[in-house]
Design an enzyme around this catalytic site. Structure first.
Site, PDB file in Angstrom:
ATOM      1  N   ASP A 134       0.790  -1.230   0.000  1.00  0.00           N
ATOM      2  CA  ASP A 134       0.000   0.000   0.000  1.00  0.00           C
ATOM      3  C   ASP A 134       0.823   1.282   0.000  1.00  0.00           C
ATOM      4  O   ASP A 134       0.327   2.340   0.371  1.00  0.00           O
ATOM      5  CB  ASP A 134      -0.881  -0.001   1.257  1.00  0.00           C
ATOM      6  N   GLU A 170      -2.003   5.065   3.062  1.00  0.00           N
ATOM      7  CA  GLU A 170      -1.917   3.649   2.661  1.00  0.00           C
ATOM      8  C   GLU A 170      -3.281   3.000   2.408  1.00  0.00           C
ATOM      9  O   GLU A 170      -3.428   2.186   1.500  1.00  0.00           O
ATOM     10  CB  GLU A 170      -1.144   2.847   3.714  1.00  0.00           C
ATOM     11  N   HIS A 247       5.914   5.218  13.820  1.00  0.00           N
ATOM     12  CA  HIS A 247       6.388   6.085  12.742  1.00  0.00           C
ATOM     13  C   HIS A 247       5.308   6.489  11.758  1.00  0.00           C
ATOM     14  O   HIS A 247       5.566   7.215  10.813  1.00  0.00           O
ATOM     15  CB  HIS A 247       7.491   5.376  11.950  1.00  0.00           C
ATOM     16  N   ARG A 249       2.538   8.161   9.585  1.00  0.00           N
ATOM     17  CA  ARG A 249       2.292   9.578   9.281  1.00  0.00           C
ATOM     18  C   ARG A 249       1.164  10.154  10.146  1.00  0.00           C
ATOM     19  O   ARG A 249       1.267  11.253  10.682  1.00  0.00           O
ATOM     20  CB  ARG A 249       1.905   9.669   7.802  1.00  0.00           C
ATOM     21  N   HIS A 280      12.621   5.007  13.583  1.00  0.00           N
ATOM     22  CA  HIS A 280      12.579   5.255  12.139  1.00  0.00           C
ATOM     23  C   HIS A 280      13.426   6.502  11.848  1.00  0.00           C
ATOM     24  O   HIS A 280      13.434   7.443  12.651  1.00  0.00           O
ATOM     25  CB  HIS A 280      11.115   5.491  11.746  1.00  0.00           C
TER      26      HIS A 280
HETATM   27  N1  UDP Z   1      11.905  -3.628  11.061  1.00  0.00           N
HETATM   28  C1  UDP Z   1      13.291  -3.786  10.975  1.00  0.00           C
HETATM   29  N2  UDP Z   1      14.092  -3.013  11.799  1.00  0.00           N
HETATM   30  C2  UDP Z   1      13.580  -2.103  12.679  1.00  0.00           C
HETATM   31  C3  UDP Z   1      12.168  -1.943  12.738  1.00  0.00           C
HETATM   32  C4  UDP Z   1      11.356  -2.727  11.907  1.00  0.00           C
HETATM   33  O1  UDP Z   1      13.791  -4.601  10.216  1.00  0.00           O
HETATM   34  O2  UDP Z   1      14.352  -1.441  13.374  1.00  0.00           O
HETATM   35  C5  UDP Z   1      11.061  -4.458  10.165  1.00  0.00           C
HETATM   36  C6  UDP Z   1       9.953  -5.210  10.850  1.00  0.00           C
HETATM   37  O3  UDP Z   1      10.385  -6.478  11.253  1.00  0.00           O
HETATM   38  C7  UDP Z   1       8.878  -5.314   9.777  1.00  0.00           C
HETATM   39  C8  UDP Z   1       9.119  -4.090   8.935  1.00  0.00           C
HETATM   40  O4  UDP Z   1      10.398  -3.581   9.274  1.00  0.00           O
HETATM   41  O5  UDP Z   1       9.044  -6.446   8.966  1.00  0.00           O
HETATM   42  C9  UDP Z   1       8.072  -3.079   9.244  1.00  0.00           C
HETATM   43  O6  UDP Z   1       8.361  -1.927   8.611  1.00  0.00           O
HETATM   44  P1  UDP Z   1       7.697  -0.553   9.017  1.00  0.00           P
HETATM   45  O7  UDP Z   1       7.292  -0.601  10.443  1.00  0.00           O
HETATM   46  O8  UDP Z   1       8.657   0.476   8.560  1.00  0.00           O
HETATM   47  O9  UDP Z   1       6.470  -0.438   8.030  1.00  0.00           O
HETATM   48  P2  UDP Z   1       4.992  -0.994   8.065  1.00  0.00           P
HETATM   49  O10 UDP Z   1       5.029  -2.459   8.337  1.00  0.00           O
HETATM   50  O11 UDP Z   1       4.247  -0.227   9.099  1.00  0.00           O
HETATM   51  O12 UDP Z   1       4.487  -0.701   6.708  1.00  0.00           O
END
Ligand code: UDP
Length: 416
Positions: A134, A170, A247, A249, A280
């Site tokens: 997304d 998203e 993190h 938005r 982040h």
């Molecule tokens: N993640 C990582 N290192 C970190 C924090 C998160 O590798 O310090 C990984 C986490 O395991 C997951 C992904 O990043 O698989 C999540 O990404 P994020 O939270 O940025 O985005 P969202 O999932 O909310 O789209």
């Protein structure tokens, strides 16, 4: 390997008005089934979660390279967070668009991504484009492919929070991608039902699980934690580790400050709790985290962790508090309790199996739910027997098998 081609204007067919859920296909399904051949697929991603979730799919496609040529395109939306994932999985990136710019709006990023993707897709002429989730990169890639009449496969299809502006942008991105996609790879049966309720044709939906589980299992089995994580764990000692990520938005600013204050007060009330927050890189996250949690005893504000370290940290967590989407899928896989720091979730399955509780963003409610998790000894015990609703690590081969079917190519047996 990385190659940038000049961004010259390349003529492309003018698209006809979009018919809902009748996205373009280069061949009728009957002729596709009848003529096995080699197809090509462009896989496009921009952010860390997309890279993590697409890595197993790219690996599964590469296993079938006699049947499917795989072209990998990184938009560079979050280049700093994505490169370690590319390195970790040893992904070959054919085009890196390096679109990252500090503070760019979703509109700017989407427009720049579409402009940069168009000549590449026009030149490569893939039989299909695969996008995941997304993000603005996924939406830009899907729209670009649609305008070029290239069929789109949408991985992680059918997730809905029910609120068009949350998460922002998203939720709208994934709804829009549904409308231009030809094939929908839905993680769960509920995602499939959602798509059916919106009028998506049943034969275009494949329930595959979520390839985040494939990535998680591969990495947990094979990659040891680094000295950096060992330092974090040493500092925490025998205390209960509360892992925090925030993190999104829609949570930036006051909302995040309120939640982080509630977390700080909780840590200050309980001397046996250590908070670890891999932040982040977004400066808007850092400034609030530093202001509220900086120089606080038993709080570690750390740089983003590499994926294997982050998984190892989660597996040592007593409790997780996060607004992340991916973490909502990883918590049930690790059988760890999670407080979701969002008003809505598009992954209610994690709540339904008992791994997650939806907090919202009220600091008072968060404080109450933290205290309740602190005294509720039984939550961890109940998690030991849950079944992960997002699959068992076979999603990538299922996605590739379904893709091969719709493209009319034959796969070698082991991945079918
Ligand atoms: N993640 C990582 N290192 C970190 C924090 C998160 O590798 O310090 C990984 C986490 O395991 C997951 C992904 O990043 O698989 C999540 O990404 P994020 O939270 O940025 O985005 P969202 O999932 O909310 O789209």
């Amino acid at each position: 390997m990385s190659a940038l081609i000049p961004l010259t204007a390349i003529p492309y067919p003018v698209p006809e008005p979009a018919k809902r859920f009748q996205a373009p296909s280069r061949q009728s399904s009957s002729s596709a089934q009848a003529s096995p051949k080699r197809s090509s697929v462009a896989v496009i991603f921009g952010t860390r979660p997309e890279a993590i979730k697409l890595a197993p799919v790219i690996q599964a496609l590469n296993m079938q390279e006699q049947a499917i040529r795989c072209v990998v395109i990184a938009t560079g939306q979050h280049s700093r967070l994505v490169q370690p994932v590319i390195d970790l999985f040893g992904m070959r990136v054919d085009y890196n668009l390096s679109l990252m710019q500090p503070g760019q709006s979703p509109n700017t990023l989407t427009a720049r991504a579409m402009t940069a993707l168009e000549p590449i897709l026009a030149q490569e002429k893939p039989d299909a484009v695969l996008v995941q989730g997304d993000t603005s990169s996924a939406l830009a890639a899907a729209l670009t492919a649609f305008h070029l009449r290239i069929p789109i496969g949408h991985i992680e299809a059918g997730l809905r929070s029910g609120d068009a502006t949350n998460p922002f942008p998203e939720e709208m991105n994934r709804r829009l991608i549904t409308n231009v996609a030809s094939w929908h790879f839905a993680p769960t049966g509920a995602n499939r039902r959602q798509l059916l309720a919106e009028g998506v044709a049943a034969k275009t939906i494949f329930v595959t699980g979520n390839p985040v589980v494939d990535a998680f299992l591969t990495i947990r089995r094979r990659v040891p934690a680094t000295e950096r994580l060992r330092d974090i764990l040493r500092q925490a000692g025998s205390r209960r580790i509360l892992v925090v990520t925030m993190h999104r938005r829609e949570n930036l600013g006051e909302v995040m400050a309120g939640c982080l204050k509630a977390l700080r007060q909780f840590v200050q009330r309980h001397a046996d709790v250590e908070l670890v927050f891999p932040m982040h890189p977004n400066p808007a996250v850092r400034s609030v985290a530093d202001a509220v949690l900086g120089n606080t005893e038993r709080v570690q504000l750390v740089e983003p962790l590499d994926y294997p370290d982050f998984l190892a940290l989660l597996s040592r967590a007593w409790l997780i508090a996060s607004d992340s989407g991916g973490v909502q899928e990883e918590a049930p896989a690790l059988r760890k309790p999670l407080l979701i720091l969002r008003e809505t979730t598009e992954r209610p399955e994690a709540v339904q199996v008992g791994a997650a509780r939806l907090v919202g963003t009220s600091p008072r409610r968060l404080a109450a739910m933290l205290e309740s998790a602190y005294v509720d000894e039984s939550w961890h015990g109940r998690l030991r027997t849950i079944i992960n609703p997002f699959g068992r690590g076979k999603s990538a081969v299922r996605i590739v098998a379904a893709l091969a079917k719709v493209l009319g190519v034959s796969l070698r047996k082991e991945a079918a």
